[in-house]
Write a protein that holds these residues in place. Structure first.
Motif, PDB file in Angstrom:
ATOM      1  N   PHE A 128       0.846  -1.189   0.000  1.00 19.62           N
ATOM      2  CA  PHE A 128       0.000   0.000   0.000  1.00 19.62           C
ATOM      3  C   PHE A 128       0.885   1.243   0.000  1.00 19.62           C
ATOM      4  O   PHE A 128       0.886   2.006  -0.942  1.00 19.62           O
ATOM      5  N   HIS A 129       1.673   1.442   1.056  1.00 19.49           N
ATOM      6  CA  HIS A 129       2.628   2.543   1.121  1.00 19.49           C
ATOM      7  C   HIS A 129       4.009   2.002   1.472  1.00 19.49           C
ATOM      8  O   HIS A 129       4.136   0.909   2.021  1.00 19.49           O
ATOM      9  N   LEU A 130       5.012   2.815   1.174  1.00 25.30           N
ATOM     10  CA  LEU A 130       6.399   2.400   1.383  1.00 25.30           C
ATOM     11  C   LEU A 130       7.063   3.206   2.490  1.00 25.30           C
ATOM     12  O   LEU A 130       6.766   4.387   2.679  1.00 25.30           O
ATOM     13  N   ARG A 131       7.962   2.533   3.206  1.00 27.82           N
ATOM     14  CA  ARG A 131       8.732   3.147   4.283  1.00 27.82           C
ATOM     15  C   ARG A 131      10.208   2.816   4.089  1.00 27.82           C
ATOM     16  O   ARG A 131      10.557   1.768   3.551  1.00 27.82           O
ATOM     17  N   ARG A 132      11.061   3.715   4.562  1.00 25.82           N
ATOM     18  CA  ARG A 132      12.515   3.591   4.383  1.00 25.82           C
ATOM     19  C   ARG A 132      13.197   3.524   5.745  1.00 25.82           C
ATOM     20  O   ARG A 132      12.953   4.362   6.611  1.00 25.82           O
ATOM     21  N   CYS A 133      14.054   2.539   5.925  1.00 21.44           N
ATOM     22  CA  CYS A 133      14.848   2.454   7.146  1.00 21.44           C
ATOM     23  C   CYS A 133      15.860   3.594   7.112  1.00 21.44           C
ATOM     24  O   CYS A 133      16.631   3.725   6.161  1.00 21.44           O
ATOM     25  N   ALA A 134      15.849   4.419   8.142  1.00 24.31           N
ATOM     26  CA  ALA A 134      16.739   5.579   8.187  1.00 24.31           C
ATOM     27  C   ALA A 134      18.188   5.187   8.455  1.00 24.31           C
ATOM     28  O   ALA A 134      19.086   5.996   8.243  1.00 24.31           O
TER      29      ALA A 134
ATOM     30  N   ASP B   6       2.659  -0.936   7.603  1.00 23.73           N
ATOM     31  CA  ASP B   6       1.862  -1.859   8.401  1.00 23.73           C
ATOM     32  C   ASP B   6       0.431  -2.002   7.915  1.00 23.73           C
ATOM     33  O   ASP B   6      -0.264  -2.925   8.329  1.00 23.73           O
ATOM     34  N   THR B   7      -0.026  -1.129   7.048  1.00 23.42           N
ATOM     35  CA  THR B   7      -1.342  -1.289   6.438  1.00 23.42           C
ATOM     36  C   THR B   7      -1.280  -2.324   5.319  1.00 23.42           C
ATOM     37  O   THR B   7      -2.277  -2.951   4.991  1.00 23.42           O
TER      38      THR B   7
ATOM     39  N   GLU C  48       6.985   8.008   0.580  1.00 23.49           N
ATOM     40  CA  GLU C  48       5.908   8.456  -0.285  1.00 23.49           C
ATOM     41  C   GLU C  48       6.177   9.892  -0.745  1.00 23.49           C
ATOM     42  O   GLU C  48       6.693  10.704   0.046  1.00 23.49           O
ATOM     43  N   PRO C  49       5.843  10.224  -1.991  1.00 28.17           N
ATOM     44  CA  PRO C  49       6.073  11.589  -2.480  1.00 28.17           C
ATOM     45  C   PRO C  49       5.405  12.630  -1.575  1.00 28.17           C
ATOM     46  O   PRO C  49       4.265  12.463  -1.151  1.00 28.17           O
ATOM     47  N   GLY C  50       6.154  13.675  -1.248  1.00 33.82           N
ATOM     48  CA  GLY C  50       5.628  14.777  -0.457  1.00 33.82           C
ATOM     49  C   GLY C  50       5.609  14.545   1.043  1.00 33.82           C
ATOM     50  O   GLY C  50       5.164  15.418   1.786  1.00 33.82           O
ATOM     51  N   GLU C  51       6.085  13.385   1.512  1.00 32.94           N
ATOM     52  CA  GLU C  51       6.107  13.087   2.946  1.00 32.94           C
ATOM     53  C   GLU C  51       7.556  12.961   3.412  1.00 32.94           C
ATOM     54  O   GLU C  51       8.372  12.330   2.742  1.00 32.94           O
TER      55      GLU C  51
ATOM     56  N   VAL D 203      -0.034   3.639  -6.498  1.00 40.81           N
ATOM     57  CA  VAL D 203      -0.292   3.301  -5.091  1.00 40.81           C
ATOM     58  C   VAL D 203      -1.707   2.753  -5.028  1.00 40.81           C
ATOM     59  O   VAL D 203      -2.642   3.445  -5.417  1.00 40.81           O
ATOM     60  N   PRO D 204      -1.905   1.521  -4.602  1.00 45.08           N
ATOM     61  CA  PRO D 204      -0.864   0.571  -4.211  1.00 45.08           C
ATOM     62  C   PRO D 204      -0.071   0.078  -5.422  1.00 45.08           C
ATOM     63  O   PRO D 204      -0.441   0.310  -6.559  1.00 45.08           O
ATOM     64  N   GLY D 205       0.996  -0.617  -5.146  1.00 44.98           N
ATOM     65  CA  GLY D 205       1.869  -1.087  -6.206  1.00 44.98           C
ATOM     66  C   GLY D 205       2.488  -2.422  -5.829  1.00 44.98           C
ATOM     67  O   GLY D 205       2.229  -2.942  -4.750  1.00 44.98           O
ATOM     68  N   PRO D 206       3.313  -2.955  -6.689  1.00 40.32           N
ATOM     69  CA  PRO D 206       3.643  -2.445  -8.008  1.00 40.32           C
ATOM     70  C   PRO D 206       2.555  -2.775  -9.022  1.00 40.32           C
ATOM     71  O   PRO D 206       1.733  -3.665  -8.812  1.00 40.32           O
ATOM     72  N   GLU D 207       2.575  -2.044 -10.089  1.00 39.84           N
ATOM     73  CA  GLU D 207       1.585  -2.214 -11.151  1.00 39.84           C
ATOM     74  C   GLU D 207       1.547  -3.663 -11.629  1.00 39.84           C
ATOM     75  O   GLU D 207       2.582  -4.308 -11.767  1.00 39.84           O
TER      76      GLU D 207
END
Length: 113
Positions: free
Chosen positions: A26-32, A41-42, A64-67, A96-100
């Motif tokens: 659904f959405h992507l997160r990056r380990c800092a 988690d969704t 995510e773009p803009g976040e 989003v969601p992805g990948p296509e």
């Protein structure tokens, strides 16, 4: 801030485990700390939290773009932080969601609340 390496680039433009397994997110997160890109988690597989549990890397940033928010797992809190190495999100034209091509028609009923 411990747990952030601003020089490490992201591991890709999609959840590494979902791509390897033929899954979707659904959405992507990056380990800092290490740049690992995982699903939120969704998402059905919740690979970002699995990465935290496996590695102990405490902070993630939205991919995510803009976040640009950060989240701390140990503190269960949101933070502001430094700018990480580019790119800062998946490509804006990535669905989003992805990948296509991998997202099922009933995807909304498969999300975690």
């Amino acid at each position: 801030m411990d747990g952030i390496d601003p020089l490490v680039p992201p591991s890709g433009t999609g959840c590494q485990e979902c791509l390897a397994e033929g899954g979707w997110w659904f959405h992507l997160r990056r380990c800092a700390q290490c740049g690992h890109i995982g699903c939120c988690d969704t998402s059905p597989a919740q690979h970002t939290t699995a990465h935290y549990k496996e590695t102990g890397h405490p902070l993630i940033q939205s991919f995510e773009p803009g976040e640009d928010w950060y989240y701390s797992y140990p503190e269960d809190a949101m933070y502001e932080g430094p700018t990480l190495a580019a790119p800062h999100s998946h490509p804006a034209d990535q669905p989003v969601p992805g990948p296509e091509g991998t997202v099922p028609a009933n995807w909304m009923s498969l999300l975690h609340g």
